[in-house]
Scaffold this motif. Structure first.
Motif, PDB file in Angstrom:
ATOM      1  N   HIS A 173       0.839  -1.196   0.000  1.00  0.00           N
ATOM      2  CA  HIS A 173       0.000   0.000   0.000  1.00  0.00           C
ATOM      3  C   HIS A 173       0.877   1.251   0.000  1.00  0.00           C
ATOM      4  O   HIS A 173       1.783   1.369   0.811  1.00  0.00           O
ATOM      5  N   GLY A 174       0.590   2.155  -0.937  1.00  0.00           N
ATOM      6  CA  GLY A 174       1.299   3.439  -0.988  1.00  0.00           C
ATOM      7  C   GLY A 174       2.807   3.276  -1.064  1.00  0.00           C
ATOM      8  O   GLY A 174       3.534   3.786  -0.215  1.00  0.00           O
ATOM      9  N   LEU A 183       4.258   8.965  -6.841  1.00  0.00           N
ATOM     10  CA  LEU A 183       3.922   9.712  -5.632  1.00  0.00           C
ATOM     11  C   LEU A 183       4.623  11.085  -5.559  1.00  0.00           C
ATOM     12  O   LEU A 183       3.951  12.127  -5.606  1.00  0.00           O
ATOM     13  N   MET A 196      -1.260  22.785  -3.983  1.00  0.00           N
ATOM     14  CA  MET A 196      -1.033  22.022  -2.748  1.00  0.00           C
ATOM     15  C   MET A 196      -1.209  22.890  -1.512  1.00  0.00           C
ATOM     16  O   MET A 196      -0.494  22.739  -0.533  1.00  0.00           O
ATOM     17  N   ILE A 200      -7.557  18.097   2.513  1.00  0.00           N
ATOM     18  CA  ILE A 200      -8.927  17.606   2.312  1.00  0.00           C
ATOM     19  C   ILE A 200      -9.400  16.940   3.602  1.00  0.00           C
ATOM     20  O   ILE A 200      -8.782  15.991   4.069  1.00  0.00           O
ATOM     21  N   VAL A 207      -2.849   6.661   7.230  1.00  0.00           N
ATOM     22  CA  VAL A 207      -2.659   5.927   5.974  1.00  0.00           C
ATOM     23  C   VAL A 207      -1.327   5.163   6.050  1.00  0.00           C
ATOM     24  O   VAL A 207      -0.424   5.571   6.771  1.00  0.00           O
ATOM     25  N   ASP A 208      -1.226   4.061   5.306  1.00  0.00           N
ATOM     26  CA  ASP A 208       0.063   3.371   5.171  1.00  0.00           C
ATOM     27  C   ASP A 208       0.802   3.889   3.954  1.00  0.00           C
ATOM     28  O   ASP A 208       0.260   3.864   2.841  1.00  0.00           O
ATOM     29  N   PHE A 209       2.016   4.331   4.160  1.00  0.00           N
ATOM     30  CA  PHE A 209       2.945   4.549   3.049  1.00  0.00           C
ATOM     31  C   PHE A 209       4.081   3.561   3.265  1.00  0.00           C
ATOM     32  O   PHE A 209       4.627   3.471   4.371  1.00  0.00           O
ATOM     33  N   TRP A 248      -1.669  13.714   5.535  1.00  0.00           N
ATOM     34  CA  TRP A 248      -1.225  15.089   5.285  1.00  0.00           C
ATOM     35  C   TRP A 248       0.105  15.393   5.970  1.00  0.00           C
ATOM     36  O   TRP A 248       0.834  16.282   5.527  1.00  0.00           O
ATOM     37  N   PHE A 296      -7.378  15.708  -9.625  1.00  0.00           N
ATOM     38  CA  PHE A 296      -8.272  15.299  -8.539  1.00  0.00           C
ATOM     39  C   PHE A 296      -9.271  14.246  -9.032  1.00  0.00           C
ATOM     40  O   PHE A 296     -10.367  14.576  -9.447  1.00  0.00           O
ATOM     41  N   ARG A 300      -8.226   9.399  -5.929  1.00  0.00           N
ATOM     42  CA  ARG A 300      -7.169  10.159  -5.242  1.00  0.00           C
ATOM     43  C   ARG A 300      -7.744  10.941  -4.066  1.00  0.00           C
ATOM     44  O   ARG A 300      -7.120  11.019  -3.001  1.00  0.00           O
ATOM     45  N   LEU A 303      -8.393   8.565  -1.312  1.00  0.00           N
ATOM     46  CA  LEU A 303      -7.136   8.160  -0.653  1.00  0.00           C
ATOM     47  C   LEU A 303      -6.598   9.277   0.245  1.00  0.00           C
ATOM     48  O   LEU A 303      -5.998   9.019   1.285  1.00  0.00           O
ATOM     49  N   ALA A 304      -6.839  10.525  -0.176  1.00  0.00           N
ATOM     50  CA  ALA A 304      -6.292  11.662   0.576  1.00  0.00           C
ATOM     51  C   ALA A 304      -7.146  12.025   1.790  1.00  0.00           C
ATOM     52  O   ALA A 304      -6.666  12.687   2.707  1.00  0.00           O
ATOM     53  N   HIS A 308      -6.923   4.668   5.731  1.00  0.00           N
ATOM     54  CA  HIS A 308      -6.759   3.341   5.112  1.00  0.00           C
ATOM     55  C   HIS A 308      -5.399   2.800   5.487  1.00  0.00           C
ATOM     56  O   HIS A 308      -4.387   3.123   4.883  1.00  0.00           O
TER      57      HIS A 308
HETATM   58  C1  LIG Z   1      -1.438   5.866   0.343  1.00  0.00           C
HETATM   59  C2  LIG Z   1      -1.549   5.617  -1.101  1.00  0.00           C
HETATM   60  C3  LIG Z   1      -2.321   4.459  -1.526  1.00  0.00           C
HETATM   61  C4  LIG Z   1      -0.897   6.416  -1.964  1.00  0.00           C
HETATM   62  C5  LIG Z   1      -0.893   6.094  -3.429  1.00  0.00           C
HETATM   63  C6  LIG Z   1      -0.169   7.084  -4.273  1.00  0.00           C
HETATM   64  C7  LIG Z   1      -1.053   8.143  -4.920  1.00  0.00           C
HETATM   65  C8  LIG Z   1      -2.432   7.661  -5.106  1.00  0.00           C
HETATM   66  C9  LIG Z   1      -0.945   9.449  -4.121  1.00  0.00           C
HETATM   67  C10 LIG Z   1       0.462   9.998  -4.269  1.00  0.00           C
HETATM   68  C11 LIG Z   1       0.381  11.517  -4.315  1.00  0.00           C
HETATM   69  C12 LIG Z   1      -1.032  11.777  -3.877  1.00  0.00           C
HETATM   70  C13 LIG Z   1      -1.649  13.093  -4.080  1.00  0.00           C
HETATM   71  C14 LIG Z   1      -3.007  13.206  -4.102  1.00  0.00           C
HETATM   72  C15 LIG Z   1      -3.876  11.995  -4.068  1.00  0.00           C
HETATM   73  C16 LIG Z   1      -3.171  10.655  -3.867  1.00  0.00           C
HETATM   74  C17 LIG Z   1      -1.815  10.636  -4.507  1.00  0.00           C
HETATM   75  C18 LIG Z   1      -1.894  10.778  -6.021  1.00  0.00           C
HETATM   76  C19 LIG Z   1      -3.675  14.512  -4.253  1.00  0.00           C
HETATM   77  C20 LIG Z   1      -4.071  14.640  -5.710  1.00  0.00           C
HETATM   78  C21 LIG Z   1      -4.917  14.581  -3.366  1.00  0.00           C
HETATM   79  C22 LIG Z   1      -5.599  15.914  -3.488  1.00  0.00           C
HETATM   80  C23 LIG Z   1      -4.666  17.062  -3.306  1.00  0.00           C
HETATM   81  O1  LIG Z   1      -4.941  18.010  -2.629  1.00  0.00           O
HETATM   82  C24 LIG Z   1      -3.394  16.975  -4.019  1.00  0.00           C
HETATM   83  C25 LIG Z   1      -2.738  15.625  -3.794  1.00  0.00           C
HETATM   84  C26 LIG Z   1      -1.434  15.507  -4.520  1.00  0.00           C
HETATM   85  C27 LIG Z   1      -0.757  14.247  -4.138  1.00  0.00           C
END
Ligand SMILES: CC(C)=CCC[C@@H](C)[C@H]1CC[C@H]2C3=C(CC[C@]12C)[C@@]1(C)CCC(=O)C[C@@H]1CC3
Ligand SMILES: NC(=O)C1=CN([C@@H]2O[C@H](COP(=O)(O)OP(=O)(O)OC[C@H]3O[C@@H](n4cnc5c(N)ncnc54)[C@H](O)[C@@H]3O)[C@@H](O)[C@H]2O)C=CC1
Length: 345
Positions: A173-174, A183, A196, A200, A207-209, A248, A296, A300, A303-304, A308
């Motif tokens: 995950h992540g 990422l 940025m 949200i 979350v798990d990274f 965050w 967005f 995503r 996830l944000a 999770h």
């Molecule tokens: C924990 C996890 C499963 C992470 C997976 C990686 C990506 C889905 C994320 C990495 C950077 C993230 C990101 C956002 C959403 C999730 C990611 C793409 C946003 C688009 C969320 C809304 C925002 O305000 C900007 C974020 C930029 C980074």
């Protein structure tokens, strides 16, 4: 009857070995003395002792040539979640994975380790310390997740001790770390566009990274513990850093480490999620005319803005898994590996 000579258990193939996770896996396997064949649609690097085979995993004949003298296969190929192309996801993750299984069986491969995803159980509601027995998402948020669910099911169902073909699925995950194309680059791109500034929800969601070296470690442990009398056969395993962090806080640490401001202003989750669905509908309708990829997406935003994080107790019990790199060290290494993405460069 001719008896088949088994290839050494240290001969393996990595399907998707040119990708982010795949390349880290290949490097570690080589360090551990494995002989490695990479099968991928693209070749992006060269390592002495690793053979590269360029091809599409949907092409069983091409796979067969590579798999005929290996005993262990890692399957970590997938189209990027960002492509949002349902036809391609079905072709590669579902139909392609069927051809991987058939090719493995025809070639006499004994073990198949699939890179699945913890997101196969995520449908937008909070998951806290989720175990592997959570049901698959009934309404997956995106096509990527939908096909990862099918992919995991068919790989686990193919496990067959009588046929000497064992399978296991790793659910990371992540994943993050050096050379990740997703990422950090998405985060920096969003920051550079001035988007940025916002958090949200209330910003407390955990979350798990997972650092890429821990994910690699989980894959290799799974391969080495997968035996006919082991509990791993036909099962899925969460592999995480085992240190859930506020989504965050993680984003802020990476951003600040690279010289960008951390987000400060809060937006209601439901509002942003609603906007993301609307944007997705509009871009899907316009797709025949123009291909816009919104930052967005509903997935995503989910996830944000939600919790999770997952338990990796089962992996600790069954294969002795422990993360090998702690989270703060992993973040420091990752930030240091992206000098070209620093603010002002
Ligand atoms: C924990 C996890 C499963 C992470 C997976 C990686 C990506 C889905 C994320 C990495 C950077 C993230 C990101 C956002 C959403 C999730 C990611 C793409 C946003 C688009 C969320 C809304 C925002 O305000 C900007 C974020 C930029 C980074
Ligand atoms: N990056 C993450 O955060 C997570 C990734 N995963 C899974 O981990 C695996 C690896 O992901 P990443 O390394 O991040 O992705 P990546 O995009 O860096 O690597 C995927 C590789 O698969 C190859 N590939 C794609 N289609 C192919 C085809 N038809 N035939 C042969 N090769 C093909 C690509 O060329 C690429 O080298 C994927 O299965 C993904 O679903 C799971 C959870 C989280």
């Amino acid at each position: 009857m001719a008896t088949r000579i088994r290839p050494s258990s240290k001969r393996c193939a990595v399907i998707g070995g040119s990708g982010f996770l795949g390349r880290h896996l290949v490097e570690r396997l080589v360090e551990k003395g494995y002989s490695v064949a990479v099968f991928d649609i693209a070749q992006r690097y060269d390592i002495p002792g690793v053979t590269f085979h360029q091809g599409d995993l949907c092409d069983k004949q091409a796979l067969l040539k590579v798999l005929k003298d290996v005993s262990l296969v890692f399957h970590c190929a997938s189209p990027s979640p960002a492509c949002d192309d349902r036809t391609l996801f079905w072709k590669v993750n579902v139909e392609g994975t069927r051809s991987v299984i058939q090719a493995c069986q025809e070639a006499g491969v004994q073990k198949l380790v699939l890179t699945s995803s913890a997101s196969v159980v995520f449908e937008g509601a909070d998951i806290k310390n989720g175990k592997e027995d959570l049901p698959y998402a009934k309404r997956p948020i995106d096509y990527y997740t939908e096909t990862k669910i099918h992919q995991e099911k068919i790989v686990l169902e193919a496990c067959n001790k009588e046929k000497d073909f064992l399978t296991v699925a790793i659910r990371p995950h992540g994943i993050f770390g050096p050379r990740d194309p997703q990422l950090v680059p998405i985060l920096v791109d969003t920051a550079r566009k001035g988007k940025m500034k916002f958090i949200i929800g209330d910003g407390t969601n955990l979350v798990d990274f997972t650092y890429v070296e821990n994910v690699v470690h989980g894959h290799i442990l799974a391969a080495e513990h997968l035996k006919a009398d082991s509990p791993l056969c036909g099962k899925a395993y969460h592999i995480t850093n085992d240190e859930p962090i506020r989504f965050w806080d993680f984003m802020s640490q990476v951003l600040v480490g690279l010289g960008y401001d951390a987000p400060r202003y809060h937006l209601p989750y439901a509002l942003v999620y609603g906007i993301a669905i609307l944007l997705w509908l509009i871009t899907s309708l316009l797709r025949p005319l123009v291909n816009i990829k919104p930052t967005f997406t509903p997935m995503r935003v989910a996830l944000a803005g939600t919790h999770h994080y997952y338990s990796c107790y089962r992996a600790k019990q069954d294969m002795g898994y422990q993360p090998v790199v702690r989270l703060q060290e992993a973040i420091a290494r990752t930030v240091a590996s992206y000098p070209h993405l620093k603010s002002g460069s």
